[in-house]
Design a protein around this motif. Structure first.
Motif, short mmCIF file in Angstrom:
data_model
loop_
_atom_site.label_atom_id
_atom_site.label_comp_id
_atom_site.label_asym_id
_atom_site.label_seq_id
_atom_site.Cartn_x
_atom_site.Cartn_y
_atom_site.Cartn_z
N MET A 131 -58.13 9.18 -73.72
CA MET A 131 -57.16 10.08 -74.31
C MET A 131 -56.21 9.31 -75.23
SD MET A 131 -56.11 12.25 -70.95
CE MET A 131 -55.04 13.37 -71.86
N ALA A 132 -55.73 8.17 -74.73
CA ALA A 132 -54.75 7.44 -75.51
C ALA A 132 -54.63 6.02 -74.99
CB ALA A 132 -53.39 8.12 -75.42
N CYS A 149 -55.95 6.22 -65.12
CA CYS A 149 -55.36 5.22 -66.00
C CYS A 149 -56.03 3.88 -65.75
CB CYS A 149 -53.86 5.11 -65.79
SG CYS A 149 -53.39 4.34 -64.23
N SER A 150 -55.96 3.02 -66.72
CA SER A 150 -56.40 1.65 -66.52
C SER A 150 -55.42 0.73 -67.25
CB SER A 150 -57.83 1.42 -67.01
OG SER A 150 -57.88 1.48 -68.42
N SER A 174 -44.25 0.43 -77.30
CA SER A 174 -44.72 1.07 -78.54
C SER A 174 -45.16 2.50 -78.26
CB SER A 174 -45.90 0.29 -79.13
OG SER A 174 -45.56 -1.03 -79.38
N LYS A 175 -45.26 3.26 -79.33
CA LYS A 175 -45.79 4.61 -79.17
C LYS A 175 -47.27 4.56 -78.86
CE LYS A 175 -42.59 7.13 -82.18
NZ LYS A 175 -42.48 8.02 -83.37
N ALA A 176 -47.72 5.52 -78.09
CA ALA A 176 -49.13 5.57 -77.73
C ALA A 176 -49.98 5.96 -78.93
CB ALA A 176 -49.34 6.56 -76.59
N THR A 177 -51.20 5.46 -78.94
CA THR A 177 -52.18 5.83 -79.95
C THR A 177 -53.13 6.82 -79.33
OG1 THR A 177 -52.04 3.64 -80.97
CG2 THR A 177 -53.96 5.01 -81.51
N TYR A 178 -53.17 8.03 -79.85
CA TYR A 178 -53.97 9.09 -79.27
C TYR A 178 -55.33 9.17 -79.95
CZ TYR A 178 -49.81 10.82 -76.90
OH TYR A 178 -48.71 10.93 -76.07
N GLU A 179 -56.32 9.52 -79.16
CA GLU A 179 -57.66 9.74 -79.70
C GLU A 179 -57.71 11.07 -80.43
OE1 GLU A 179 -60.27 7.42 -79.56
OE2 GLU A 179 -58.49 6.25 -79.00
N TRP A 188 -55.28 5.83 -70.86
CA TRP A 188 -55.37 7.07 -70.09
C TRP A 188 -56.68 7.77 -70.42
CZ3 TRP A 188 -52.34 8.56 -66.16
CH2 TRP A 188 -51.10 7.92 -66.01
N TYR A 189 -57.40 8.13 -69.36
CA TYR A 189 -58.68 8.82 -69.50
C TYR A 189 -58.61 10.15 -68.74
CZ TYR A 189 -60.70 4.22 -70.73
OH TYR A 189 -61.00 3.02 -71.31
#
Lengths: 117, 109
Positions: free
Chosen positions: A47-48, A94-95, A54-59, A35-36
């Motif tokens: 962003m993440a 999103c990508s 799995s849980k997202a990894t956030y910047e 996600w951008y």
């Protein structure tokens, strides 16, 4: 092939409300979704990153409780902007990358323009 | 951290050749990608360089020099539809992709 869709394409909401944005991979299984956000005339800021199940990894600097990301299936990820404020107005993109695709490949959705009034 | 620099704007004439440069500083480097984005649209992938040298894809070519932390995108036989923003992106440590500041290309008749 490798088509990614987003919904909605545009959304206007009032300050304090929450907005959900969907990102779908239409013809492949997206093991990883990104996600951008992009402000006018600026670059894309990650962003993440989320992997299915799995849980997202956030910047760094991105509030986890404000930008909720769910990647519940191999074709769908959602971004929920909670208690939106005018400064959250932006273009959210999103990508996705799928199994068998090259590590450097990302397929982008058409983006969602969020305006918070 | 990672940072990428590109010229903010470039103007070129239809039919000409234009080069868009990208310099980067990264912790870890796996490759350099280029994306095209028209106003209001999604970025689309153009090319990827993992090794030094030139990669050619039709009218577009991309070059990488890892020792100089530098790359460029070369667009030949420019068409009006090439007017767009072009982003370089580095795939760095932990496979994280960082986008450059973007170059707005205007093609004029």
């Amino acid at each position: 092939g490798a088509v990614v869709s987003q919904h909605p394409s545009r959304v206007i909401c009032k300050s304090g409300t929450s907005v959900k944005i969907e990102c779908r991979s239409l013809d492949f299984q997206a093991t990883t979704m990104f996600w951008y956000r992009q402000f006018p005339k600026q670059s894309l800021m990650l962003m993440a990153t989320s992997n299915e199940g799995s849980k997202a990894t956030y910047e760094q600097g991105v509030e986890k409780d404000k930008f909720l990301i769910n990647h519940a299936s191999l074709t769908l990820s959602t971004l929920t902007v909670t208690s939106a404020h005018p400064e959250d107005s932006s273009f959210y993109i999103c990508s996705a990358r799928g199994k068998g695709q090259k590590i450097y490949e990302q397929y982008f959705g058409p983006g969602t323009r969020l305006t918070v009034t | 951290g990672q940072s990428l620099e590109q010229p903010s704007e470039v103007t070129a004439v239809e039919g000409a050749i234009v080069q868009i440069n990208c310099t980067y500083q990264t912790s870890g480097f796996y490759g350099l990608s280029w994306y095209q984005q028209h106003d209001g649209g999604a970025p689309t992938f153009l090319s990827y360089n993992a090794l030094d040298g030139l990669e050619e894809t039709g009218r577009f070519s991309s070059f990488l020099s890892r020792s100089d932390s530098y790359g460029y995108l070369l667009l030949q036989e420019l068409q009006m539809k090439d007017s767009a923003s072009y982003f370089c992106a580095v795939r760095g440590g932990y496979q994280k992709v960082t986008f450059g500041t973007g170059t707005k290309l205007q093609v004029i008749p």
